[in-house]
Write a protein that holds these residues in place. Structure first.
Motif, PDB file in Angstrom:
ATOM      1  N   GLU A 166       0.844  -1.431   0.015  1.00 20.90           N
ATOM      2  CA  GLU A 166      -0.213   0.130   0.173  1.00 20.90           C
ATOM      3  C   GLU A 166       0.813   1.336  -0.029  1.00 20.90           C
ATOM      4  N   GLN A 167       2.033   1.146   0.398  1.00 18.81           N
ATOM      5  CA  GLN A 167       2.912   2.315   0.470  1.00 18.81           C
ATOM      6  C   GLN A 167       3.425   2.699  -0.640  1.00 18.81           C
ATOM      7  N   TYR A 168       3.271   1.963  -1.829  1.00 16.37           N
ATOM      8  CA  TYR A 168       3.726   2.343  -3.457  1.00 16.37           C
ATOM      9  C   TYR A 168       2.599   2.049  -4.344  1.00 16.37           C
ATOM     10  N   ALA A 169       1.248   2.115  -3.689  1.00 13.63           N
ATOM     11  CA  ALA A 169       0.365   1.688  -4.571  1.00 13.63           C
ATOM     12  C   ALA A 169       0.084   2.867  -5.705  1.00 13.63           C
ATOM     13  N   SER A 170      -0.619   2.562  -6.973  1.00 14.80           N
ATOM     14  CA  SER A 170      -0.773   3.140  -8.007  1.00 14.80           C
ATOM     15  C   SER A 170      -1.681   4.478  -7.551  1.00 14.80           C
ATOM     16  N   THR A 171      -2.335   4.604  -6.493  1.00 16.65           N
ATOM     17  CA  THR A 171      -3.206   5.589  -6.125  1.00 16.65           C
ATOM     18  C   THR A 171      -2.747   6.624  -5.333  1.00 16.65           C
ATOM     19  N   LYS A 172      -1.091   6.546  -4.958  1.00 11.01           N
ATOM     20  CA  LYS A 172      -0.469   7.118  -4.136  1.00 11.01           C
ATOM     21  C   LYS A 172       0.454   7.832  -4.834  1.00 11.01           C
ATOM     22  N   LYS A 173       0.701   9.046  -4.674  1.00 13.54           N
ATOM     23  CA  LYS A 173       1.590  10.071  -5.436  1.00 13.54           C
ATOM     24  C   LYS A 173       3.115   9.657  -4.817  1.00 13.54           C
ATOM     25  N   MET A 174       3.976   9.324  -5.443  1.00 14.43           N
ATOM     26  CA  MET A 174       5.014   8.804  -4.859  1.00 14.43           C
ATOM     27  C   MET A 174       6.352   9.664  -5.651  1.00 14.43           C
ATOM     28  N   THR A 175       7.061  10.312  -5.036  1.00 19.58           N
ATOM     29  CA  THR A 175       8.076  11.068  -5.265  1.00 19.58           C
ATOM     30  C   THR A 175       9.268  10.219  -5.856  1.00 19.58           C
ATOM     31  N   GLU A 176       9.983  10.157  -7.131  1.00 24.97           N
ATOM     32  CA  GLU A 176      10.864   9.275  -7.536  1.00 24.97           C
ATOM     33  C   GLU A 176      12.095   9.382  -6.681  1.00 24.97           C
ATOM     34  N   GLY A 177      12.692   8.652  -6.770  1.00 26.93           N
ATOM     35  CA  GLY A 177      14.234   8.826  -5.958  1.00 26.93           C
ATOM     36  C   GLY A 177      14.359   7.765  -4.554  1.00 26.93           C
ATOM     37  N   GLU A 178      15.395   7.862  -4.123  1.00 27.50           N
ATOM     38  CA  GLU A 178      15.773   6.912  -3.064  1.00 27.50           C
ATOM     39  C   GLU A 178      14.987   7.142  -1.833  1.00 27.50           C
ATOM     40  N   TYR A 179      14.732   6.026  -1.026  1.00 26.57           N
ATOM     41  CA  TYR A 179      14.130   6.438   0.195  1.00 26.57           C
ATOM     42  C   TYR A 179      15.115   5.397   1.343  1.00 26.57           C
ATOM     43  N   ASN A 180      15.368   6.057   2.479  1.00 27.86           N
ATOM     44  CA  ASN A 180      16.097   5.305   3.263  1.00 27.86           C
ATOM     45  C   ASN A 180      15.774   5.772   4.673  1.00 27.86           C
ATOM     46  N   ASN A 181      16.519   4.776   5.845  1.00 29.72           N
ATOM     47  CA  ASN A 181      16.298   4.965   7.095  1.00 29.72           C
ATOM     48  C   ASN A 181      17.491   4.470   7.924  1.00 29.72           C
ATOM     49  N   THR A 182      17.885   4.847   8.893  1.00 29.30           N
ATOM     50  CA  THR A 182      19.070   4.166   9.475  1.00 29.30           C
ATOM     51  C   THR A 182      18.556   3.891  11.134  1.00 29.30           C
ATOM     52  N   SER A 183      18.612   2.745  11.508  1.00 27.75           N
ATOM     53  CA  SER A 183      18.224   2.084  12.684  1.00 27.75           C
ATOM     54  C   SER A 183      19.439   1.588  13.324  1.00 27.75           C
ATOM     55  N   THR A 184      19.527   1.153  14.692  1.00 27.91           N
ATOM     56  CA  THR A 184      20.547   0.446  15.265  1.00 27.91           C
ATOM     57  C   THR A 184      20.375  -0.786  15.793  1.00 27.91           C
ATOM     58  N   LEU A 185      21.114  -1.862  15.770  1.00 20.74           N
ATOM     59  CA  LEU A 185      20.942  -3.074  16.400  1.00 20.74           C
ATOM     60  C   LEU A 185      22.245  -3.173  17.318  1.00 20.74           C
ATOM     61  N   SER A 186      21.760  -3.125  18.782  1.00 17.96           N
ATOM     62  CA  SER A 186      22.956  -3.090  19.721  1.00 17.96           C
ATOM     63  C   SER A 186      22.833  -4.191  20.673  1.00 17.96           C
ATOM     64  N   VAL A 187      24.073  -4.807  21.373  1.00 20.92           N
ATOM     65  CA  VAL A 187      24.055  -5.876  22.334  1.00 20.92           C
ATOM     66  C   VAL A 187      25.074  -5.605  23.477  1.00 20.92           C
ATOM     67  N   LYS A 188      24.630  -5.981  24.709  1.00 15.17           N
ATOM     68  CA  LYS A 188      25.377  -6.003  25.751  1.00 15.17           C
ATOM     69  C   LYS A 188      25.259  -6.990  26.876  1.00 15.17           C
ATOM     70  N   PHE A 189      26.340  -7.288  27.614  1.00 11.60           N
ATOM     71  CA  PHE A 189      26.112  -8.226  29.019  1.00 11.60           C
ATOM     72  C   PHE A 189      25.107  -7.334  29.663  1.00 11.60           C
ATOM     73  N   SER A 190      24.264  -8.173  30.328  1.00 13.61           N
ATOM     74  CA  SER A 190      23.349  -7.433  31.139  1.00 13.61           C
ATOM     75  C   SER A 190      23.220  -7.691  32.668  1.00 13.61           C
ATOM     76  N   LYS A 191      23.360  -9.064  32.700  1.00 16.22           N
ATOM     77  CA  LYS A 191      23.352  -9.405  34.205  1.00 16.22           C
ATOM     78  C   LYS A 191      24.711 -10.487  34.545  1.00 16.22           C
ATOM     79  N   ASN A 192      24.874 -10.658  35.827  1.00 14.24           N
ATOM     80  CA  ASN A 192      25.958 -11.509  36.261  1.00 14.24           C
ATOM     81  C   ASN A 192      25.441 -12.831  36.144  1.00 14.24           C
TER      82      ASN A 192
END
Length: 208
Positions: A166-192
């Motif tokens: 539905e995000q790129y359906a023909s009824t939706k006006k989409m601007t041509e070009g690149e779409y991006n997002n940056t998220s993070t995955l992290s890990v750490k020691f939590s408990k003894n």
């Protein structure tokens, strides 16, 4: 007299060593216990792109490629990364790790010209944990704590990005070009690890 004083000092030391109740005493005094502890590990954590690798990666790319406006199927792309120790050794038994997904600026894929955006869902499925971490909509962060299994020397994490058709359906006006997002995955020691008694195949703490 000397024996009496020594006896009083011994009694005082015994009373002060007693476990704290947290309640005020008859003379208005109070005490708390201060417990100090540390757990030493001989190797830190890294996230790698190889189940047997010992080189940390800085990023991964979930590339949906080129999507034509009007395409009638969802777009999904997946990549597996691995949580390992720097030295490559197995985790100490019942080590508790915390894995987190974070998208501080939001989950939308934004057009490079900042003239449009698409919603998407980012998930991280940690090996042996039934419920994956998932970010979409207003949810910008999620984490889980869990104990490692016996002789684990790597923890696979399957990263998946899904864009609904539905995000790129023909009824939706989409601007041509690149779409991006940056998220993070992290890990750490939590408990003894020495204090952890939960079975290794069950999460220690529910998703939040």
């Amino acid at each position: 007299m000397k024996k009496v004083l020594l006896g009083l000092l011994a009694l005082s030391a015994t009373l002060m060593a007693a476990p704290s109740t947290g309640e005020t005493g008859n003379a208005g005094e109070n005490q708390i216990d201060i417990k100090t502890k540390a757990y030493i590990v001989n190797s830190g954590l890294i996230i790698t792109g190889d189940a047997s690798g010992n080189t940390a990666i800085k990023s991964v790319e979930l590339d949906h490629g080129t999507i034509l406006v009007g395409t009638n199927t969802n777009s999904t792309t997946t990549r597996t990364v691995y949580i390992r120790r720097v030295a490559g050794a197995a985790f100490p038994k019942n080590t508790v790790l915390e894995v987190a997904l974070n998208s501080p600026t939001g989950n939308n894929l934004t057009n490079s010209a900042r003239s449009g955006s698409m919603a998407h869902t980012l998930t991280a499925h940690v090996n042996r944990i039934t419920e994956p971490l998932s970010l979409s909509g207003e949810k910008k962060e999620q984490s889980i704590k869990f104990p490692t299994g016996d002789e684990d020397d790597n923890i696979p994490v399957v990263l998946t990005s899904t864009i609904d058709k539905e995000q790129y359906a023909s009824t939706k006006k989409m601007t041509e070009g690149e779409y991006n997002n940056t998220s993070t995955l992290s890990v750490k020691f939590s408990k003894n690890p020495g204090m952890q008694t939960e079975p290794a195949d069950k999460p220690v703490e529910a998703l939040r």
